[in-house]
Design a protein around this motif. Structure first.
Motif, PDB file in Angstrom:
ATOM      1  N   THR A 153      62.656  26.166  -4.387  1.00  0.00           N
ATOM      2  CA  THR A 153      63.084  24.908  -4.436  1.00  0.00           C
ATOM      3  C   THR A 153      63.556  24.241  -4.477  1.00  0.00           C
ATOM      4  OG1 THR A 153      60.377  24.749  -4.644  1.00  0.00           O
ATOM      5  CG2 THR A 153      60.988  21.909  -5.744  1.00  0.00           C
ATOM      6  N   ALA A 154      64.865  24.486  -5.742  1.00  0.00           N
ATOM      7  CA  ALA A 154      66.318  24.043  -6.351  1.00  0.00           C
ATOM      8  C   ALA A 154      67.522  24.496  -5.443  1.00  0.00           C
ATOM      9  CB  ALA A 154      66.229  24.912  -8.138  1.00  0.00           C
ATOM     10  N   ARG A 155      67.339  26.061  -4.861  1.00  0.00           N
ATOM     11  CA  ARG A 155      68.139  25.651  -3.828  1.00  0.00           C
ATOM     12  C   ARG A 155      68.432  25.250  -2.030  1.00  0.00           C
ATOM     13  NH1 ARG A 155      70.127  26.305  -7.904  1.00  0.00           N
ATOM     14  NH2 ARG A 155      71.288  24.428  -6.790  1.00  0.00           N
ATOM     15  N   THR A 156      67.113  24.777  -1.922  1.00  0.00           N
ATOM     16  CA  THR A 156      66.522  25.150   0.034  1.00  0.00           C
ATOM     17  C   THR A 156      65.900  23.424  -0.300  1.00  0.00           C
ATOM     18  OG1 THR A 156      64.658  25.857   0.072  1.00  0.00           O
ATOM     19  CG2 THR A 156      66.645  26.919  -0.299  1.00  0.00           C
ATOM     20  N   ALA A 157      66.362  23.352   1.308  1.00  0.00           N
ATOM     21  CA  ALA A 157      65.020  21.928   1.270  1.00  0.00           C
ATOM     22  C   ALA A 157      64.202  22.602   2.625  1.00  0.00           C
ATOM     23  CB  ALA A 157      66.034  20.963   2.129  1.00  0.00           C
ATOM     24  N   LEU A 158      63.765  23.768   2.725  1.00  0.00           N
ATOM     25  CA  LEU A 158      62.510  23.653   2.292  1.00  0.00           C
ATOM     26  C   LEU A 158      60.837  23.019   2.712  1.00  0.00           C
ATOM     27  CD1 LEU A 158      62.378  27.822   2.227  1.00  0.00           C
ATOM     28  CD2 LEU A 158      62.540  26.683   4.572  1.00  0.00           C
ATOM     29  N   PRO A 159      60.365  22.307   3.258  1.00  0.00           N
ATOM     30  CA  PRO A 159      59.192  22.128   3.052  1.00  0.00           C
ATOM     31  C   PRO A 159      58.358  22.712   2.199  1.00  0.00           C
ATOM     32  CG  PRO A 159      59.415  22.388   5.389  1.00  0.00           C
ATOM     33  CD  PRO A 159      60.397  23.155   4.853  1.00  0.00           C
ATOM     34  N   LEU A 160      57.540  22.256   1.518  1.00  0.00           N
ATOM     35  CA  LEU A 160      57.159  22.521   0.639  1.00  0.00           C
ATOM     36  C   LEU A 160      55.945  23.461   0.443  1.00  0.00           C
ATOM     37  CD1 LEU A 160      57.073  19.508  -2.809  1.00  0.00           C
ATOM     38  CD2 LEU A 160      58.409  21.855  -1.906  1.00  0.00           C
ATOM     39  N   ALA A 161      55.982  22.990   1.948  1.00  0.00           N
ATOM     40  CA  ALA A 161      53.946  23.926   2.263  1.00  0.00           C
ATOM     41  C   ALA A 161      54.621  26.378   2.882  1.00  0.00           C
ATOM     42  CB  ALA A 161      53.927  23.653   3.829  1.00  0.00           C
ATOM     43  N   ASP A 162      56.155  25.426   3.423  1.00  0.00           N
ATOM     44  CA  ASP A 162      56.688  27.073   3.231  1.00  0.00           C
ATOM     45  C   ASP A 162      56.935  27.583   2.592  1.00  0.00           C
ATOM     46  OD1 ASP A 162      56.710  26.105   6.085  1.00  0.00           O
ATOM     47  OD2 ASP A 162      58.781  25.701   6.360  1.00  0.00           O
TER      48      ASP A 162
ATOM     49  N   ASP B 106      48.672  27.246  -0.574  1.00  0.00           N
ATOM     50  CA  ASP B 106      49.049  26.025  -0.017  1.00  0.00           C
ATOM     51  C   ASP B 106      49.335  25.587  -0.522  1.00  0.00           C
ATOM     52  OD1 ASP B 106      47.041  24.629  -1.452  1.00  0.00           O
ATOM     53  OD2 ASP B 106      45.053  25.331  -0.429  1.00  0.00           O
ATOM     54  N   HIS B 107      49.736  23.805  -0.117  1.00  0.00           N
ATOM     55  CA  HIS B 107      50.592  23.509  -0.432  1.00  0.00           C
ATOM     56  C   HIS B 107      49.786  22.461  -1.999  1.00  0.00           C
ATOM     57  CE1 HIS B 107      53.222  19.268  -1.200  1.00  0.00           C
ATOM     58  NE2 HIS B 107      53.184  19.767  -1.678  1.00  0.00           N
ATOM     59  N   ALA B 108      48.673  22.041  -2.047  1.00  0.00           N
ATOM     60  CA  ALA B 108      48.083  21.609  -3.527  1.00  0.00           C
ATOM     61  C   ALA B 108      47.783  22.840  -4.790  1.00  0.00           C
ATOM     62  CB  ALA B 108      46.448  21.586  -3.201  1.00  0.00           C
ATOM     63  N   HIS B 109      47.956  23.983  -3.573  1.00  0.00           N
ATOM     64  CA  HIS B 109      47.643  25.012  -4.543  1.00  0.00           C
ATOM     65  C   HIS B 109      49.358  25.568  -5.502  1.00  0.00           C
ATOM     66  CE1 HIS B 109      47.075  30.042  -5.642  1.00  0.00           C
ATOM     67  NE2 HIS B 109      46.524  28.836  -7.298  1.00  0.00           N
ATOM     68  N   LEU B 110      50.622  24.978  -4.919  1.00  0.00           N
ATOM     69  CA  LEU B 110      51.615  25.092  -5.587  1.00  0.00           C
ATOM     70  C   LEU B 110      51.986  24.353  -6.547  1.00  0.00           C
ATOM     71  CD1 LEU B 110      54.687  26.464  -5.894  1.00  0.00           C
ATOM     72  CD2 LEU B 110      55.180  24.973  -3.447  1.00  0.00           C
ATOM     73  N   THR B 111      51.858  22.718  -5.859  1.00  0.00           N
ATOM     74  CA  THR B 111      51.919  22.107  -6.762  1.00  0.00           C
ATOM     75  C   THR B 111      51.397  22.191  -8.239  1.00  0.00           C
ATOM     76  OG1 THR B 111      52.377  20.719  -4.647  1.00  0.00           O
ATOM     77  CG2 THR B 111      51.533  19.278  -7.001  1.00  0.00           C
ATOM     78  N   ARG B 112      50.266  22.789  -8.672  1.00  0.00           N
ATOM     79  CA  ARG B 112      49.586  22.504  -9.458  1.00  0.00           C
ATOM     80  C   ARG B 112      50.092  23.758 -10.537  1.00  0.00           C
ATOM     81  NH1 ARG B 112      44.763  22.976  -6.021  1.00  0.00           N
ATOM     82  NH2 ARG B 112      44.541  25.287  -6.284  1.00  0.00           N
TER      83      ARG B 112
END
Length: 297
Positions: free
Chosen positions: A254-263, A272-278
């Motif tokens: 997240t800090a060092r790339t512009a990869l989408p959060l799903a990736d 998935d994205h929601a699991h990561l965000t929580r």
């Protein structure tokens, strides 16, 4: 799956860019240095490719300049200062795989402790970008500085470049550097890594793998109960360490790339994205999008 074949606007840790610029001197030539200085002055990240051009200029000045930048970075960056306080080489190697992507997402290292006490390091691409010889030599200099701080002795360094082995000062014009070997004059074998360090290193290499305790214990040559007891004695557990490593990998990307959060979720081993965000919010105190906006400051 992560879109690793695309340049995702990756950046380097500001302290690393500053160490290189400082070693180049007060008036380094070229627009690359001026642009990097402007970005840092404005609190903005320095892209990996721009940083790579600065490292090329640094490597052209030779091994002493690379070691000077490595020593400065080791002294001034809090993450590396923490590594330098590790209790020994195995503990250092158990942590370094988690720390290095905070500095540069475009390449990684694989580390092997040899039975003769030497450390063999391979420099490998990450996110589909092969490191340049100059970048490899800078990372090699960081290993030389970091291991000297932990072991208390300076290692002899041998670099593998273009299929041959030589001293660092002899290979700066190589077309490819694939790794290096550090060994110490007393030839004292390094201690075996603790189970906790070995578990963390495995998780860091393959965070998205569906890790299970019995299979992991087997990889380490341990019984599952033995591994459980070793982790409990260190005040942790298998699942706690797996989650901690995955969150660290997610934070790095997240800090060092512009990869989408799903990736990022897929790469770090989240459902998935929601699991990561929580999980991310509970650990870092903010969602990934906010963490990305503030990471370069």
């Amino acid at each position: 799956m992560p879109r690793t074949g695309v340049d995702m606007a990756r950046s380097v840790r500001p302290t690393m860019a500053r160490a290189v610029l400082h070693t180049l001197g007060p008036s380094p030539a070229g627009e690359s240095a001026r642009r990097a200085e402007r970005l840092l002055g404005d609190g903005l990240p320095v892209p990996e490719r721009l940083h790579g051009r600065l490292v090329e200029a640094l490597a052209a000045r030779g091994w002493p300049a690379l070691r000077s930048a490595a020593d400065r970075l080791l002294a001034e960056d809090p993450l590396l200062a923490e590594l330098a306080r590790c209790g020994g080489l195995p503990q250092l190697l158990g942590r370094v795989g988690l720390v290095e992507p905070w500095f540069h997402a475009g390449h990684r290292t694989r580390r092997t402790l040899s039975v003769d006490g030497s450390l063999i390091v391979r420099h490998i691409p990450s996110l589909a970008r092969t490191p340049s010889p100059a970048e490899s030599l800078l990372v090699c200099a960081l290993y030389a500085a970091g291991t000297a701080a932990v072991v208390g002795r300076t290692a002899r360094v041998e670099v593998v470049a273009d299929g041959a082995t030589g001293r660092p000062e002899e290979v700066r014009r190589a077309s490819r550097v694939t790794g290096w070997r550090l060994h110490w004059s007393d030839g004292r074998p390094a201690a075996e890594p603790r189970p906790l360090d070995a578990v963390r290193a495995g998780f860091a290499r393959h965070p998205a793998r569906p890790w299970r305790l019995p299979a992991t214990a087997a990889l380490l040559g341990l019984a599952p109960r033995t591994l459980q007891r070793a982790l409990a004695a260190a005040g942790t557990s298998f699942q706690a360490e797996l989650l901690a490593v995955r969150l660290e990998v997610a934070g790095q990307l997240t800090a060092r790339t512009a990869l989408p959060l799903a990736d990022i979720a897929a790469t770090a081993g989240f459902t998935d994205h929601a699991h990561l965000t929580r999980r991310f919010h509970a650990h870092y105190g903010c969602p990934p999008s906010e963490f990305r906006r503030t990471a370069h400051h």
